[in-house]
Structure formats: C-alpha cells, structure tokens
Design an enzyme around this catalytic site. Structure first.
Site, short mmCIF file in Angstrom:
data_model
loop_
_atom_site.label_atom_id
_atom_site.label_comp_id
_atom_site.label_asym_id
_atom_site.label_seq_id
_atom_site.Cartn_x
_atom_site.Cartn_y
_atom_site.Cartn_z
N HIS A 146 56.53 -30.54 6.80
CA HIS A 146 55.85 -30.80 5.51
C HIS A 146 56.55 -31.39 4.56
CE1 HIS A 146 51.81 -30.35 8.06
NE2 HIS A 146 52.62 -29.56 8.21
N LYS A 167 86.20 -19.48 -7.39
CA LYS A 167 86.57 -18.17 -7.84
C LYS A 167 87.25 -18.06 -8.90
CE LYS A 167 85.19 -14.90 -3.88
NZ LYS A 167 85.88 -14.30 -2.85
N GLU A 204 81.52 -23.20 6.51
CA GLU A 204 82.75 -22.77 5.61
C GLU A 204 83.76 -22.64 6.42
OE1 GLU A 204 82.47 -18.59 4.17
OE2 GLU A 204 81.91 -19.60 1.93
O1 PA5 Z 1 83.52 -15.03 5.67
C1 PA5 Z 1 84.20 -14.88 4.28
O2 PA5 Z 1 84.90 -14.41 4.87
C2 PA5 Z 1 82.90 -14.92 3.02
O3 PA5 Z 1 81.64 -15.71 2.78
C3 PA5 Z 1 82.47 -13.60 2.43
O4 PA5 Z 1 81.79 -12.82 3.25
C4 PA5 Z 1 82.47 -13.65 0.81
O5 PA5 Z 1 82.81 -14.56 0.04
C5 PA5 Z 1 82.38 -12.19 0.48
O6 PA5 Z 1 83.39 -11.30 0.28
P1 PA5 Z 1 83.11 -10.72 -0.11
O7 PA5 Z 1 81.76 -9.08 0.76
O8 PA5 Z 1 84.52 -9.84 0.49
O9 PA5 Z 1 83.47 -10.15 -1.40
#
Ligand code: PA5
Length: 420
Positions: A298, A411, A277
C-alpha cells in the site's frame, strides 16, 4: 537446505541456459570464495559456524542470558550496523518478549535518548554494549549516558549489570571492561561487523530474548556443509549471486527483498546492510532495498508495479503457520463475509501469491526463496546463505566485500566537525 530458491519468475529475463553459461564463465571468480581463499584469513571467521557447536563460550552466553532473564525487565542493546541488526532480526521475529529489548546507539537524537532513559525508570535493567572498533560516536556516547544511568540507579552494583562485547587492545572495550569491572565477551577478530551475527555479538541478545542459539548455530552449520560441497551449477548461493548480477546487467539495478512476517523486516534490514556495505564500492552494483508486505504493498508497491523497470524482487517466503485461527462470522455487515470460516493463514498466502503474480505480470523479475516455517534453524541457514552469496556476488563484480571506507569517510568528517 530448508530454503529452495525458485527462479521460475525470472526465466523470461535469465534462462537456465544463460545462467549455466554465466556460472561456468565465472568459475575463476567463484571458486576461491567457495574454497575460503579469497580474502585475508582474519576476515573469514564467519565461514565456519560449526566452530561454535559445543563451544564453552556458547555455554557461558546461555548461562549469562539465563541470569539476565531472571534479573531484568529490560535489556538495552547498544550497537549500530553490524553490531545490532542480526540480533534484532531474530529478536523481533522469534523473541518471547519475557525481557523487553531496547535498542540504543543508533542515532544522535536527544529526544530518542531521553525516551530510552525514561523507559528504564523503575525497571530492572541490564546493558550490553557491542562495538568492534569502539570509536563510532552513536553507540559510544549512548553507552556513556547509559553507564551513568546505571551508576546512579545501582551504585556499586551497576558493573554487574553491564556486559560489553568488543575487541581487545588500547582504547577498546576490553580495556574499559577491565577498568570498570564489566563482564566481557570477545567480538571475534576474524569477522567484520556485518558478518558477525553468528558470534557473541548476536548470540547474547538472541539468548536473552529466549531464542535457542544452539539451533541457530545448527542451521548455519548445516547450510555451510551443504553449500560448500555443492557443485557450482546446483549451488543455490551461486545461482542467486549469478542471477542477480545478470539481472543487474539487464538494467535491474535495485533489488527489493520482500517479506511477509513483520519481524522479518528486520532481517531484510540486516540483508540490506550486508549487501550495501559489502558491494557498494565500485559504482556498478545492485542497490539493496526491502519491503514489508502487506504494508508496503500500500506504499512502494505502486512503484514496483508501474514505476521504472529497474527493480528486481526477491520474495523471502518464510512464515509462521498457525492452523488454528479462522475468520469468525460477524453479526454486523462489513463486506468481509466472503472470508467467513477461512483459515487466517490462507490470507497471507493469498497476498503472497497475488503480489508475486501481479509484479511478475507487470514486468518485474521475481525470485522466490521458499523457506517454509520460521525457526531458529532457518535463521542460521539464511544468515549463512546470504553471507556466502554476498561474497560470491562481490567476487563477480570485483569488489572486496570487507571494509567500508565510504562509511569511514563520513565518520572522519564528523570527527572534524566535532573537534576530535
Ligand atoms: O559491518 C560493519 O563493519 C559496520 O557496519 C559496523 O558494524 C558498524 O560501523 C559499527 O561498528 P562498531 O560496532 O565497531 O562501532
């Protein structure tokens, strides 16, 4: 650092001289990261884990965890991505199992939701919903079902068993907590989700699992002190970040983080999210994957050995050493008598050395993180080391490690489909 990074297994692809030259050439990109001057200040809270040493919030979290450990059979951690992976990695490796930890909010399978609700029946339950933004559908809707379960099971007593970790502001978890009477822990405003493991986000679930979070903080603080003071040429975080990118330029576009202790597969999941990410933004970066050995030897081991030469491998050599267990002789011939009397730890050591040498000989550049015994301090160190390395690596490829617009795209599309 407890961990030593060993680059001998990549020497034929990246020499020490090439690495030193590349570190030198990248000074202007690396120095701002090491100085903590490379992004908005409100993204850099993770760089100072020492802020938690002796902090009242940590004391409060430990008291809350003690209460939960006395009054719960099951602790439901609702969260996804950066909101659960760090804690899960520690819990699955070091957790004492006194309280069963159930993970919710990671998918939209009605079958899984039913299983989670069924497994709570007849047990004493606490819930921790964790979300920085509180708009992600998966944890958000699971939280609704689980709140309703708690209200049906505990009536007016439900609120006392629900803790939320989130942001302040309208529509956020703090507002919900105030309205419903839940206890609230702040999701630090100066940390993105995947950089938040060293905060209330990770601390409460880890402490509920019986892990001493002060030791995790100490490990991270020690790593920070060492890594931010080291000269770039000798800095293991710099060497790792530069080395992996030199390998990428030579066509090794996939990095496989290989672990040996099954619990550490969850650490590797945290690592893979962190790098994917943070760096996966400009179509010119390593794809981070992970394997849990022996099991994956494996399975994907075949590809690593003989498939397309595009995988570099990073071995996370962290283990539990237990000198007591030895292989006992058997009265039935099973073909394994050559192992009689051997310490069991020798077996995991053999699989490590065998995989390293076979993959190296097969043309895979292999880095080694030599970590030794798994402890809470080691986890703190590894969290800090990889968060820093990730930002250094992102700086080398010109990616902003924070934000994840690609995820937001999916999203938005889902919200449209569901009529939001
Ligand atoms: O690293 C990040 O910011 C994302 O992976 C979030 O953790 C993930 O999208 C979940 O976000 P939230 O807990 O605000 O819904």
């Amino acid at each position: 650092m407890i961990t030593q990074i060993d680059l001998s297994g990549v020497a034929q692809y990246v020499s020490e001289q090439q690495l030193a030259q590349a570190v030198q050439a990248a000074q202007s990109k690396l120095a701002p990261v090491l100085a903590g001057q490379f992004a908005e200040a409100n993204q850099l809270g993770w760089m100072d884990p020492a802020r938690w040493q002796g902090h009242a919030e940590v004391e409060y979290i430990m008291q809350l965890a003690a209460e939960i450990r006395s009054n719960a059979d099951v602790f439901v951690l609702i969260g996804v991505g950066g909101s659960n992976r760090g804690a899960q990695s520690v819990i699955e490796t070091l957790g004492d199992g006194k309280v069963e930890i159930v993970y919710a909010g990671t998918n939209l399978s009605s079958h899984e939701l039913k299983k989670i609700l069924a497994c709570l029946q007849g047990k004493r339950v606490y819930i921790n919903n964790i979300a920085k933004d509180f708009n992600t559908l998966e944890p958000g809707i699971h939280f609704r079902f689980l709140r309703q379960y708690m209200e049906a099971a505990y009536g007016a007593g439900a609120a006392a068993r629900i803790i939320v970790t989130g942001s302040a502001g309208t529509g956020q978890l703090q507002q919900l907590a105030q309205q419903a009477g839940y206890r609230f822990l702040p999701f630090p405003a100066d940390m993105a989700g995947r950089f938040s493991v060293l905060s209330a986000v990770g601390f409460l679930p880890m402490a509920v699992a019986g892990v001493d979070i002060r030791r995790i903080i100490a490990g991270a603080a020690a790593a920070k002190a060492e890594l931010l003071a080291a000269a770039p040429q000798d800095n293991p975080a710099v060497r790792y970040a530069v080395c992996r990118n030199l390998l990428f330029e030579k066509g090794f576009v996939i990095e496989n983080l290989a672990t040996l202790e099954p619990g550490l597969a969850y650490f590797a999941r945290w690592w893979s999210q962190l790098f994917a990410e943070s760096e996966g933004k400009n179509q010119s970066c390593i794809f981070p994957v992970f394997s849990s050995y022996s099991e994956d030897l494996h399975a994907v081991g075949q590809y690593i050995q003989d498939g397309k030469r595009m995988v570099l491998e990073s071995f996370l050599d962290a283990r539990f050493v237990n000198g007591e267990t030895r292989v006992a002789a058997s009265q039935h011939a099973d073909g394994f008598d050559y192992l009689n009397g051997k310490p069991f730890d020798e077996l995991i050591d053999a699989v490590y050395r065998a995989a390293f040498s076979a993959h190296s000989a097969g043309g895979v550049p292999c880095l080694q993180f030599r970590c030794g015994q798994i402890t809470p301090e080691l986890f703190g160190e590894l969290f800090y080391f990889f968060m820093l390395s990730c930002c250094l690596s992102a700086a080398l490829i010109g990616a902003n490690p924070f934000g994840q617009n690609g995820v937001e795209a999916y999203k938005r599309s889902m919200y449209r489909l569901l009529g939001k």
